[in-house]
Design a protein around this motif. Structure first.
Motif, PDB file in Angstrom:
ATOM      1  N   ARG B  36       0.865  -1.771  34.936  1.00 10.92           N
ATOM      2  CA  ARG B  36       0.529  -1.317  33.586  1.00 10.92           C
ATOM      3  C   ARG B  36       1.630  -0.342  33.158  1.00 10.92           C
ATOM      4  O   ARG B  36       2.035   0.534  33.939  1.00 10.92           O
ATOM      5  N   PHE B  65     -11.926  -2.432  35.998  1.00 10.16           N
ATOM      6  CA  PHE B  65     -10.795  -3.326  36.243  1.00 10.16           C
ATOM      7  C   PHE B  65     -11.065  -4.162  37.488  1.00 10.16           C
ATOM      8  O   PHE B  65     -11.493  -3.643  38.521  1.00 10.16           O
ATOM      9  N   ILE B  79     -10.682  -6.688  32.389  1.00 11.88           N
ATOM     10  CA  ILE B  79     -11.156  -5.359  32.029  1.00 11.88           C
ATOM     11  C   ILE B  79     -12.490  -5.540  31.296  1.00 11.88           C
ATOM     12  O   ILE B  79     -12.555  -6.228  30.278  1.00 11.88           O
ATOM     13  N   SER B  82     -13.722  -2.940  27.892  1.00 13.48           N
ATOM     14  CA  SER B  82     -12.427  -2.331  27.569  1.00 13.48           C
ATOM     15  C   SER B  82     -12.630  -1.046  26.766  1.00 13.48           C
ATOM     16  O   SER B  82     -13.642  -0.882  26.062  1.00 13.48           O
ATOM     17  N   ASP B  86      -7.170   1.913  27.538  1.00 13.20           N
ATOM     18  CA  ASP B  86      -6.599   0.796  28.290  1.00 13.20           C
ATOM     19  C   ASP B  86      -5.421   0.156  27.547  1.00 13.20           C
ATOM     20  O   ASP B  86      -4.749  -0.726  28.095  1.00 13.20           O
TER      21      ASP B  86
END
Lengths: 109, 118
Positions: B36, B65, B79, B82, B86
């Motif tokens: 990420r 996650f 996810i 969410s 995020d």
């Protein structure tokens, strides 16, 4: 753990030389990578050092000093297309990469 | 070689919705990584697989996650639910166990999925 530091931003002029530094403190060391990332794109491999010294690849060179926990990426004859983020990454004892936050290089005409 | 393939390239969703990101690694690569990237935290490793088995998921932020790799050519990062925090670019990368032509453990990145959670 791993801690990798590099400057957030640098600016240089087209045709000049720029050096991007990276220092690291790691629990294990098995090599250091430099990646280039253009805005909105994926990181791409630039260079790799595992022994002390300088590795040259065209306009780009990378240096490593393991005793000092230090590396630099040297870009010569800068071109506008070199404007990108440059990521330093350490390959640790687990053979995975931990990345620094990157140095955003802007090349000015 | 087509390289690492990710889909979708962009995803905009509302808070609370489920998001699924997909990755196809380079054929023959034994390792797959999910990262990420944000301005604040840079590129962070979330999880990685070796031969379809999760090896280290210590980077996964929380139970919302999850990641799977049902076979050598496909992985998902999910996810649920969410949240706005995020929002990031999610990269998938792969590498072979051994490769004579490149430095050891060189990772090859996909184009990324830009996720925006409103």
């Amino acid at each position: 753990g791993q801690n990798i530091d590099q400057p957030t931003e640098m600016t240089a002029t087209e045709g000049a030389i720029v050096q991007i530094n990276c220092t690291y403190q790691t629990s294990g060391f098995n090599g250091l990578f430099w990646y280039q990332q253009h805005a909105g794109e994926a990181p791409t491999f630039l260079s790799y050092n595992v022994l002390d010294g300088l590795e040259e690849k065209g306009r780009f060179s990378s240096f490593l000093s393991r005793s000092k926990g230090y590396s630099y990426l040297l870009l010569k004859e800068l071109q506008m297309k070199d404007s990108a983020s440059y990521l330093c990454a350490v390959r640790g004892s687990a053979r995975q990469l931990t990345f620094g936050s990157g140095t955003q290089l802007t090349v000015l005409p | 070689d087509a390289g690492v393939i990710q889909s979708p390239r962009h995803e905009v969703t509302e808070m609370g919705q489920e998001v699924t990101l997909r990755c196809k690694p380079i054929s023959g690569h034994d390792y797959l990584f999910w990262y990420r990237q944000t301005m604040m935290r840079g590129l962070e490793l979330l999880i990685y697989f070796n031969n379809n088995v999760p090896i280290d998921d210590s980077g996964m932020p929380e139970d919302r996650f999850s990641a799977k790799m049902p076979n050598a050519s496909f992985s998902t990062l999910k996810i649920q639910p969410s949240e706005p925090r995020d929002s990031a670019v999610y990269f998938c990368a792969s590498r072979p166990d051994l490769l004579a032509e490149a430095p050891p453990d060189t990772q090859y990145f996909g184009p990324g999925t830009r996720l925006t959670v409103l």
